[in-house]
Design a protein around this motif. Structure first.
Motif, mmCIF file in Angstrom:
data_model
loop_
_atom_site.group_PDB
_atom_site.id
_atom_site.type_symbol
_atom_site.label_atom_id
_atom_site.label_comp_id
_atom_site.label_asym_id
_atom_site.label_seq_id
_atom_site.Cartn_x
_atom_site.Cartn_y
_atom_site.Cartn_z
ATOM 1 N N ARG A 164 37.336 26.871 65.324
ATOM 2 C CA ARG A 164 38.766 26.830 64.929
ATOM 3 C C ARG A 164 38.746 27.513 63.616
ATOM 4 N N ASP A 165 37.703 27.290 62.702
ATOM 5 C CA ASP A 165 37.662 27.858 61.220
ATOM 6 C C ASP A 165 37.394 29.114 61.269
ATOM 7 N N LEU A 166 36.945 29.955 62.452
ATOM 8 C CA LEU A 166 36.551 31.346 62.428
ATOM 9 C C LEU A 166 37.631 32.256 63.182
ATOM 10 N N LEU A 167 38.547 31.670 63.981
ATOM 11 C CA LEU A 167 39.512 32.559 64.752
ATOM 12 C C LEU A 167 40.216 33.294 63.714
ATOM 13 N N GLY A 168 40.465 34.638 64.011
ATOM 14 C CA GLY A 168 41.131 35.483 63.222
ATOM 15 C C GLY A 168 40.537 36.108 62.094
ATOM 16 N N GLU A 169 39.597 35.704 61.817
ATOM 17 C CA GLU A 169 38.745 36.076 60.532
ATOM 18 C C GLU A 169 37.973 37.747 60.783
ATOM 19 N N PRO A 170 38.186 38.231 59.671
ATOM 20 C CA PRO A 170 37.612 39.700 59.867
ATOM 21 C C PRO A 170 36.122 39.593 60.048
ATOM 22 N N VAL A 171 35.606 40.635 60.596
ATOM 23 C CA VAL A 171 33.955 40.553 60.733
ATOM 24 C C VAL A 171 33.325 41.449 59.340
ATOM 25 N N ILE A 172 32.660 40.440 58.838
ATOM 26 C CA ILE A 172 32.263 40.961 57.362
ATOM 27 C C ILE A 172 30.572 40.755 57.509
ATOM 28 N N ASP A 173 29.708 41.711 57.372
ATOM 29 C CA ASP A 173 28.350 41.483 57.331
ATOM 30 C C ASP A 173 27.537 41.418 56.175
ATOM 31 N N GLN A 174 28.239 42.184 55.091
ATOM 32 C CA GLN A 174 27.531 42.338 53.942
ATOM 33 C C GLN A 174 28.077 41.375 52.759
ATOM 34 N N TYR A 175 27.208 40.621 52.171
ATOM 35 C CA TYR A 175 27.818 39.427 51.113
ATOM 36 C C TYR A 175 26.732 39.948 49.787
ATOM 37 N N SER A 176 27.563 39.530 48.735
ATOM 38 C CA SER A 176 26.761 39.833 47.751
ATOM 39 C C SER A 176 26.064 38.526 47.047
ATOM 40 N N LYS A 177 26.357 37.217 47.534
ATOM 41 C CA LYS A 177 26.008 35.851 47.450
ATOM 42 C C LYS A 177 25.577 35.462 48.491
ATOM 43 N N PHE A 178 24.109 35.048 48.551
ATOM 44 C CA PHE A 178 23.404 34.079 49.680
ATOM 45 C C PHE A 178 24.238 33.267 50.325
ATOM 46 N N GLU A 179 24.963 32.250 49.369
ATOM 47 C CA GLU A 179 25.908 31.016 49.792
ATOM 48 C C GLU A 179 26.990 31.258 50.668
ATOM 49 N N HIS A 180 27.510 32.536 50.128
ATOM 50 C CA HIS A 180 28.518 33.058 51.239
ATOM 51 C C HIS A 180 28.365 33.530 52.670
ATOM 52 N N ALA A 181 27.139 34.162 52.613
ATOM 53 C CA ALA A 181 26.651 34.587 53.961
ATOM 54 C C ALA A 181 26.185 33.339 54.834
ATOM 55 N N GLN A 182 25.262 32.539 54.039
ATOM 56 C CA GLN A 182 24.937 31.597 54.735
ATOM 57 C C GLN A 182 25.939 30.454 55.237
ATOM 58 N N GLU A 183 26.865 30.311 54.614
ATOM 59 C CA GLU A 183 28.069 29.456 54.944
ATOM 60 C C GLU A 183 28.618 30.011 56.423
ATOM 61 N N ILE A 184 28.774 31.400 56.323
ATOM 62 C CA ILE A 184 29.418 31.978 57.723
ATOM 63 C C ILE A 184 28.485 31.859 58.824
ATOM 64 N N VAL A 185 27.116 31.880 58.617
ATOM 65 C CA VAL A 185 26.032 31.870 59.565
ATOM 66 C C VAL A 185 25.975 30.210 60.106
ATOM 67 N N ILE A 186 25.892 29.262 59.140
ATOM 68 C CA ILE A 186 26.222 27.914 59.569
ATOM 69 C C ILE A 186 27.191 27.441 60.612
ATOM 70 N N LYS A 187 28.468 28.300 60.177
ATOM 71 C CA LYS A 187 29.673 27.889 61.111
ATOM 72 C C LYS A 187 29.454 28.489 62.536
ATOM 73 N N LEU A 188 28.715 29.733 62.651
ATOM 74 C CA LEU A 188 28.833 30.318 63.664
ATOM 75 C C LEU A 188 27.525 29.397 64.622
ATOM 76 N N ASN A 189 26.489 29.431 64.121
ATOM 77 C CA ASN A 189 25.383 28.589 64.912
ATOM 78 C C ASN A 189 25.890 27.169 65.165
ATOM 79 N N GLN A 190 26.450 26.643 64.495
ATOM 80 C CA GLN A 190 27.016 25.288 64.668
ATOM 81 C C GLN A 190 27.855 25.317 65.906
ATOM 82 N N GLY A 191 29.002 26.418 65.739
ATOM 83 C CA GLY A 191 29.765 26.578 66.606
ATOM 84 C C GLY A 191 29.256 26.743 68.066
#
Length: 410
Positions: A164-191
């Motif tokens: 639900r939280d990822l629907l319609g969100e643009p695909v972004i692969d590059q992040y300047s901070k680890f926390e931001h990238a890790q947050e998306i990865v956790i949502k994807l893997n948990q989903g």
């Protein structure tokens, strides 16, 4: 002409059909094999009824409808939504179902965070994960608003719930901070993890099994009905129509849409009553219909009409007459599309027009078209409040007593 009421097939009717059927023992087996072969070859052909606009007029009507959807969502306080995302919501449902089936067969995490020269990158372990992210970005979270009165297929419901939280969100692969990238990865893997758990649960299996049994029951009822008609008539002239409304489909509110559907039911009942009295339709011996509610068509019907092939010849004229009667019944609000007037587009998959009893290939194509009528909205099934049906057919003919049509050798 026989009375064309609506009923469900019963065991008595099925037994009578089997007892009186003059087909050879291998007839049904051959027909089944032909149906499978036709479905394989027809998989990439244009859909039998057009879901998307083809003419300038249809595109203009669709443009107005989409404008209405955008305006209504804005009035309701929803976030802005583009035309593209509305169409993606309609197109993506089937892709969503296939994605869920594929994801359910995977194991472990599909995504991870890696560091490179420019920052932190979301990487995936397999191509399927990349396809998942693209599908998430193109699936609008407001599917329920776009498809009122529709019960989504269980795989689709699971997908929308788990991501639900990822629907319609643009695909972004590059992040300047680890926390931001890790947050998306956790949502994807948990989903993905939650999706697997739900799809593999006993409750989900029971839900899917119940849905499939319902589809199989409806399909069998319609195919048995067509077989019974062929047991009485040596050939059938088959008409396929889509009955629509010119200005329907503007999703102003669920109550307005509900009233549209109720009016469509009244109009459909009036149409079949008047068809029986139409001189050109005296040889009408059966029918089947399916009610749906579409994104830009609102309530509409997919209809099959069966005429005695010994007494009728011009399927195009009959289809036009039935369509024009629909326009009269709806007092000019209705419109129609005749598949019989566009038979060339179906090529070797054509299963309408004149169908002889012993023409196995064409009967198989007719069976495929009939099953399509039942399964057409598999991923978003119309559900109405109250005791309203969305699928119907004529009364099963009495095979034993009715001896109409050219006699056939046993």
């Amino acid at each position: 002409m026989q009375t064309l009421g609506i009923t469900q097939s019963t065991q008595v009717e099925n037994d009578a059909l089997q007892k009186e059927n003059a087909d050879s023992p291998g007839f049904r087996a051959k027909l089944f094999l032909l149906e499978e072969d036709i479905e394989r070859h027809a998989a990439n052909l244009p859909r039998a009824l057009y879901d998307f606009p083809q003419t300038i007029h249809e595109r203009a009507v669709l443009s107005q409808v989409v404008d209405g959807v955008l305006e209504d969502l804005e009035t309701a306080g929803a976030d802005s939504v583009s035309r593209t995302s509305i169409w993606n919501a309609a197109r993506q449902l089937t892709n969503v179902r296939k994605m869920v089936e594929l994801l359910s067969g995977t194991e472990g995490d599909l995504f991870r965070v890696d560091q490179d020269t420019w920052g932190f990158v979301i990487r995936s372990y397999r191509p399927l994960a990349n396809r998942l992210r693209f599908l998430l970005s193109t699936t609008d979270p407001r599917v329920a608003q776009i498809f009122p009165f529709c019960e989504l297929e269980p795989h689709v419901e699971v997908f929308l719930g788990c991501f639900r939280d990822l629907l319609g969100e643009p695909v972004i692969d590059q992040y300047s901070k680890f926390e931001h990238a890790q947050e998306i990865v956790i949502k994807l893997n948990q989903g993905v993890k939650f999706l697997r758990e739900r799809v593999r649960s006993e409750e989900f299996y029971r839900k899917i099994d119940a849905l499939r049994r319902s589809l199989q029951k409806n399909s069998k009822s319609l195919l048995d009905y067509i077989d019974a008609l062929f047991a009485v008539y040596s050939k059938l002239l088959v008409i396929r129509l889509d009955l629509t409304y010119k200005n329907a489909g503007k999703i102003a509110s669920t109550e307005v849409a509900h009233q549209e559907v109720l009016q469509a039911i009244v109009d459909r009942e009036a149409l079949f009553r008047k068809l029986e009295g139409l001189p050109i339709c005296k040889s009408l011996v059966g029918f089947a219909w399916k009610l749906e509610y579409g994104l830009h068509r609102g309530p509409h019907f997919h209809v099959m009409l069966f005429f005695d092939g010994q007494k009728s010849r011009q399927d195009g004229s009959l289809a036009k007459a039935a369509g024009q009667l629909w326009q009269v019944v709806t007092q000019g609000r209705g419109d129609f599309f005749s598949c019989n007037a566009h038979k060339a587009r179906y090529g070797t998959a054509l299963g309408i027009g004149m169908v002889e009893h012993d023409d196995l290939p064409k009967r198989a194509r007719l069976q495929v078209a009939a099953r399509y009528l039942v399964d057409v909205d598999f991923v978003r099934r119309l559900v109405l409040r109250g005791a309203y049906r969305t699928l119907g057919r004529g009364v099963m003919p009495n095979v034993g007593d009715n001896k109409l049509g050219r006699p056939r050798a046993g």
